[in-house]
Design a protein around this motif. Sequence first.
Motif, short mmCIF file in Angstrom:
data_model
loop_
_atom_site.label_atom_id
_atom_site.label_comp_id
_atom_site.label_asym_id
_atom_site.label_seq_id
_atom_site.Cartn_x
_atom_site.Cartn_y
_atom_site.Cartn_z
N TYR A 1 -10.60 -14.22 -7.11
CA TYR A 1 -10.95 -12.82 -6.86
C TYR A 1 -9.86 -11.93 -7.44
O TYR A 1 -8.70 -12.33 -7.52
CB TYR A 1 -11.07 -12.53 -5.36
N SER A 2 -10.25 -10.73 -7.82
CA SER A 2 -9.25 -9.78 -8.32
C SER A 2 -9.55 -8.38 -7.80
O SER A 2 -10.69 -8.06 -7.47
CB SER A 2 -9.20 -9.78 -9.85
N ILE A 3 -8.49 -7.60 -7.73
CA ILE A 3 -8.59 -6.19 -7.34
C ILE A 3 -8.00 -5.40 -8.50
O ILE A 3 -6.91 -5.70 -8.96
CB ILE A 3 -7.79 -5.90 -6.05
N ARG A 4 -8.72 -4.42 -8.97
CA ARG A 4 -8.24 -3.51 -10.00
C ARG A 4 -8.93 -2.19 -9.78
O ARG A 4 -10.08 -2.00 -10.17
CB ARG A 4 -8.52 -4.05 -11.39
N GLN A 5 -8.23 -1.27 -9.11
CA GLN A 5 -8.84 0.01 -8.77
C GLN A 5 -7.78 1.09 -8.76
O GLN A 5 -6.67 0.88 -8.27
CB GLN A 5 -9.51 -0.09 -7.40
N ALA A 6 -8.13 2.25 -9.30
CA ALA A 6 -7.21 3.39 -9.28
C ALA A 6 -6.92 3.76 -7.82
O ALA A 6 -7.82 3.75 -6.98
CB ALA A 6 -7.82 4.58 -10.01
N ILE A 7 -5.67 4.05 -7.54
CA ILE A 7 -5.28 4.41 -6.18
C ILE A 7 -5.82 5.80 -5.85
O ILE A 7 -5.51 6.78 -6.53
CB ILE A 7 -3.76 4.37 -6.01
N ALA A 8 -6.68 5.87 -4.85
CA ALA A 8 -7.28 7.13 -4.41
C ALA A 8 -7.72 6.97 -2.97
O ALA A 8 -8.25 5.92 -2.60
CB ALA A 8 -8.47 7.50 -5.28
N ASP A 9 -7.51 7.99 -2.17
CA ASP A 9 -7.91 7.94 -0.77
C ASP A 9 -9.42 8.13 -0.68
O ASP A 9 -9.97 9.07 -1.26
CB ASP A 9 -7.18 9.03 0.02
N GLU A 10 -10.09 7.24 0.03
CA GLU A 10 -11.55 7.29 0.18
C GLU A 10 -12.01 8.59 0.86
O GLU A 10 -13.11 9.05 0.62
CB GLU A 10 -12.04 6.10 1.00
N SER A 11 -11.17 9.17 1.70
CA SER A 11 -11.57 10.37 2.44
C SER A 11 -11.32 11.65 1.65
O SER A 11 -11.64 12.73 2.13
CB SER A 11 -10.80 10.44 3.77
N GLY A 12 -10.73 11.55 0.47
CA GLY A 12 -10.47 12.73 -0.35
C GLY A 12 -9.10 13.33 -0.12
O GLY A 12 -8.71 14.27 -0.81
N VAL A 13 -8.35 12.80 0.84
CA VAL A 13 -7.00 13.28 1.11
C VAL A 13 -6.07 12.72 0.03
O VAL A 13 -6.25 11.60 -0.43
CB VAL A 13 -6.53 12.79 2.51
N ALA A 14 -5.08 13.50 -0.37
CA ALA A 14 -4.13 13.02 -1.38
C ALA A 14 -3.36 11.82 -0.84
O ALA A 14 -2.97 11.79 0.32
CB ALA A 14 -3.15 14.13 -1.74
N VAL A 15 -3.17 10.81 -1.68
CA VAL A 15 -2.37 9.65 -1.30
C VAL A 15 -0.91 10.04 -1.35
O VAL A 15 -0.43 10.55 -2.35
CB VAL A 15 -2.65 8.45 -2.23
N MET A 16 -0.22 9.83 -0.26
CA MET A 16 1.18 10.23 -0.14
C MET A 16 2.09 9.03 -0.42
O MET A 16 1.72 7.90 -0.12
CB MET A 16 1.46 10.76 1.27
N PRO A 17 3.27 9.27 -0.97
CA PRO A 17 4.24 8.18 -1.11
C PRO A 17 4.58 7.61 0.26
O PRO A 17 4.57 8.31 1.26
CB PRO A 17 5.46 8.88 -1.73
N GLY A 18 4.86 6.31 0.29
CA GLY A 18 5.23 5.67 1.55
C GLY A 18 4.88 4.21 1.55
O GLY A 18 4.55 3.62 0.52
N SER A 19 4.91 3.61 2.73
CA SER A 19 4.63 2.19 2.91
C SER A 19 3.15 1.98 3.23
O SER A 19 2.59 2.71 4.05
CB SER A 19 5.48 1.62 4.03
N TYR A 20 2.57 0.98 2.61
CA TYR A 20 1.16 0.64 2.81
C TYR A 20 1.04 -0.87 2.94
O TYR A 20 1.92 -1.61 2.50
CB TYR A 20 0.30 1.13 1.63
#
Length: 158
Positions: free
Chosen positions: A120-139
């Motif tokens: 399996y592979s994951i390749r997706q642009a980082i974007a918040d599903e809810s439309g909120v800006a993705v903030m720097p930090g730990s995930y």
Amino acid sequence: MKPLKLMIVTLVASVVGCNDLGKPIVPVSAPVLQPPTVTSGPFAYTLIVPTSSLPVNDTLRAIVRVSNLAATAETLVVGPSAFSWSLNTATGRTVMWGPKVVPLILWQVVINPFQTEDIYSIRQAIADESGVAVMPGSYVLEAEVRGVSRMNMMLTLK
């Protein structure tokens, strides 16, 4: 003069973040993670991420690699509906997830003894599903193959 020295030491200790024994206080904010490799039957599944630190506007890339730990060839049935993943904040809020489309395709992979295959592979642009800006930090990147324990990897978005 001695009471003043004691007050300065106490003040410095409280500013730096020491407990009453003089040892630093380390905040525990990261969730407890399961190891990125889990075993199920003759197979070991490993979540592989090329880097644990990436820009927030980058592409999330990861693979699930399976290894045959048996001394004989083993057959593994692989299909998109048996795999899911999510990227979560340290507080547990899901930022993005997948797969988005689940085709009904199944295939069998014969894996020889001690051989590995990327399934399996994951390749997706980082974007918040809810439309909120993705903030720097730990995930936390969490991947799950149906019937196998979850695999988690800490990521830092900068």
